[in-house]
Design an enzyme around this catalytic site. Structure first.
Site, PDB file in Angstrom:
ATOM      1  CG  ASP A 151     -15.683   6.549   4.945  1.00  0.00           C
ATOM      2  OD1 ASP A 151     -15.606   7.105   3.840  1.00  0.00           O
ATOM      3  OD2 ASP A 151     -14.938   5.620   5.288  1.00  0.00           O
ATOM      4  CG  LEU A 205      -4.603  24.358  23.297  1.00  0.00           C
ATOM      5  CD1 LEU A 205      -5.182  25.739  23.519  1.00  0.00           C
ATOM      6  CD2 LEU A 205      -3.083  24.403  23.340  1.00  0.00           C
ATOM      7  CB  CYS A 206      -7.022  17.927  24.683  1.00  0.00           C
ATOM      8  SG  CYS A 206      -8.305  17.028  25.504  1.00  0.00           S
ATOM      9  CG  HIS A 207      -4.153  18.483  30.328  1.00  0.00           C
ATOM     10  ND1 HIS A 207      -4.990  19.573  30.232  1.00  0.00           N
ATOM     11  CD2 HIS A 207      -3.004  18.940  30.894  1.00  0.00           C
ATOM     12  CE1 HIS A 207      -4.379  20.637  30.728  1.00  0.00           C
ATOM     13  NE2 HIS A 207      -3.176  20.289  31.143  1.00  0.00           N
ATOM     14  CG  MET A 242     -12.040  18.254  25.137  1.00  0.00           C
ATOM     15  SD  MET A 242     -13.422  19.094  24.309  1.00  0.00           S
ATOM     16  CE  MET A 242     -13.053  18.798  22.580  1.00  0.00           C
ATOM     17  CD  GLU A 243     -10.169  12.759  26.772  1.00  0.00           C
ATOM     18  OE1 GLU A 243     -11.011  13.520  27.305  1.00  0.00           O
ATOM     19  OE2 GLU A 243      -8.952  13.014  26.755  1.00  0.00           O
TER      20      GLU A 243
END
Lengths: 190, 190, 190, 190, 190, 190
Positions: C128, C77-79, C113-114
């Site tokens: 990893d 839902l992130c633009h 969010m980025e």
């Protein structure tokens, strides 16, 4: 194969991803190389960044590895496969950086396009990092240098690429001395 | 800018995406070109496919256009932007296919990498389609030929690329006659 | 806003990407951090690789930068937005590597969010690379530490995250001393 | 393996995707977990949305499943594989949501990174949906909890993660009682 | 525009992404719909899953929203833009599920393809979830129903789509009563 | 399988990617078709572009092939597989273009979704190229027409799709005459 001799096109010339399911998975390897030409002072900057623990070559290496994995997403008629290993390395010359990508797999099609794409994207990443300080930069001589595995046996480019100024008669050596087969249609799928 | 002269690295040599938010959006254009060298009979096959309504150039064109849009996903330090237009075209020569990509935008950074990436991927797509019938194929002379827009003004490569055999002294012409500015640091972000 | 208080859901609880077109583009910045905990000998290996010009931190940095650009592809839902800059850096501690991601933009929604995604993916990349030699490795305390721009003014986390063992009463400090507004609904879109 | 003990780097410290083609495909499974900490009233909102047929957990579940499939595109040195199954589930606690991702495959490398990435992205998606109503939210304790298959046998984390406040001496239990092999170098590729 | 009347092709019929930079950003909206036909007992299963808090519609909704954002990556000549909002909703009928996608933006090109793509992918996701229990399932009548913004004014489909059995004379109503402009070439870019 | 009869959901209705690792790789093929309805003069334009060596169908073909490869990235619960071949072809009718996609693989799950997705995206690409000159265009009757391989044997749709105007009682023929098995649960995973 149709008479136009391009395996990725059907006899009517329409693009297709040819069927590779009849082929057996075998171990395959491809090595591609290219050169990023630039001013000597630019190669000095790259060398000096590398010496000083900078990221310049690591960024290009990661870009090349990631591009190898994305090859079928970039090259429309290229088959998906699961890559076994990718190595991308660099040799800093006087006025160029040589990029070499080695890709291996155990699959039904070869990894030639993966090695070529890794090489190209690693080179473009170096280009991106030096372009604002050196307008002379360009990428050249992107070619396959070695290929092993598959029904057709191996391939090794033994001659240098002809100078770009005289491309009218490209001479390419195929060194068959250490390969056990001919290059035949049955391996042409990819 | 740090003293190592590579704008995509910070003074400690660490990779970064530099800040472009202070820049104003302007109309920008870039043109890149490269050549895919091959045997004359292979260029004949491509020409004949093109004449016969085959897909060979259309596939490469679409691949180039799509690659332009994916540039920031491929080149790690490249900024995202929304491309205004992309044109990818081909000139079939005697022993090569020339690829030209033109990209335009109205944004804060240039589209040089988008044009270069479109060119490279279109060339690799041609390579992929001819590689099984012509082992001599290689991609070369991938370079920016023209750039317009941005604070630094334009750029046009006026000289041919030096032959690949003699890269020690690359000569690049910068034709300032029709541009109104110098190439300065403030536009080097991308 | 519906009474359930979750802006990404409509009053019937259905997911949506809320409309951000009425908002003005402003300069926005977000800083996120997390920690990758591991054995001290593993941090030593990372430090020593870094000292010896190895790629370990550069690989994680590139992964974080690339992930920032792919955030709307990962978080449903992130633009989408065009990122102005991304910086991903590391502090090697005794038994952890701290990851910090700073993202800036000039757009209609924030880059929280980025920054969070860049942090998470850079941390997973370190994980990893060390997981086969250190089974104790885990990622923790992934949080936003600073946010600026947008109608709601800024935000800065002033207290440490509570210990994970006692999460019942998380205390979060909002430092309003240098911000000029309250956190209001109108900025909640993203 | 080189003496620096990081398998994803060659002896000179350069990143590489190590060769997994000599390994046999076996059935492999990995389970990862993390927690999204938030205010109790926020967990109430999520629980109440879930009760009322809202999408909040389904959106996070889909994001996690999709992220598992994209792992090699996000984590640079991670091998591609074809995932057999993915399950992403949630436990809503008093002040946190626990995320658990289980991934299975029949391939040459393990799915540990796929499970970790699914977990992280599902958690970030929950974070994204609650962040505008709860500034205290953060993600923590992202760890592998179980791993089965591969030459090295299994692994199960038997102790809780140490509190984040005291990371100096992380204690991790390796429960070998139900596994039939040792953790050895030959499986460290991924 | 060339005489063949297809704006995405140049006068020689070659594909191109046409230039949208001369256009002004305006608020634009598009609504697309389609139907997924299936057996009545299958719609019952979907309805009952929805009633019982199952994920079936949420999964399709997320898939549609994500597909909207990926449209220029799927449709080769489609421009990139930053989507302002996406809503994907469903109406469960007796023997079909209707999918409706609404997309808004503030940009230089319209979001018609984004709405169509969101609709198609949400429908395919429903298809995927029911196909093993209902071989009759198919997707149909995927069409644009409303479009607003841009120089050409709006568009609204006022008549039902003709039955698929009689497509020879498709009748499409253009309701101009609430729009203030004609559909002209200048908006045909996208 | 749970009693709600949707294999992609667990008994509690939660989405999951079901486990396909117990299944054996077999040769599988799927054929899907759909129609893009438009005005007769629009089909004329497409036919005339095709006759004149234009790119219109090649662009749609490439888009369909690329979409087949990206199916698991678009359809959330769809398994990854490596496609053996993809063919996308078109029949230009009086008032429609029929799209047919054939996909083959040698894998543990079928390629039904790959064929359906290739068809849908190729159709949307045609839609994109004609939409500015023909507002009547829509996509319809996207259905699976043939499926072979896998434990359940084959499937062939023998009746036409019912007209969209009368979907209340969809009739689907299953032609078992040339297949050697029943459609059973064990193949429902994908």
């Amino acid at each position: 194969m149709s008479d136009h001799g391009l395996t990725h096109l059907d006899p009517l010339g329409r693009a297709r991803m040819v069927d590779v399911t009849p082929k057996e998975p075998t171990h395959r390897r491809a090595i591609a190389r290219c050169r990023v030409y630039m001013q000597p002072e630019t190669t000095n900057k790259i060398a000096s960044n590398a010496v000083l623990k900078g990221d310049v070559l690591a960024v290009a290496r990661v870009a090349g590895i990631q591009a190898a994995k994305r090859t079928p997403d970039l090259i429309p008629l290229c088959h998906q496969l699961t890559i076994g290993s990718v190595y991308v390395n660099f040799v800093i010359g006087d006025a160029d950086v040589e990029v070499e990508a080695t890709v291996e797999t155990l699959d039904r099609t070869g990894v030639e396009m993966e090695a070529m794409t890794a090489c190209a994207v690693a080179a473009l990443t170096i280009y991106d990092m030096v372009k604002s300080t050196d307008r002379s930069v360009f990428v050249s001589e992107l070619a396959l240098w070695e290929k092993a595995g598959g029904k057709s046996g191996g391939y090794r480019r033994s001659d240098p690429l002809e100078p770009a100024e005289a491309p009218a008669a490209p001479v390419v050596g195929i060194d068959d001395t250490d390969v056990d087969g001919l290059w035949d249609d049955s391996d042409r799928a990819d």
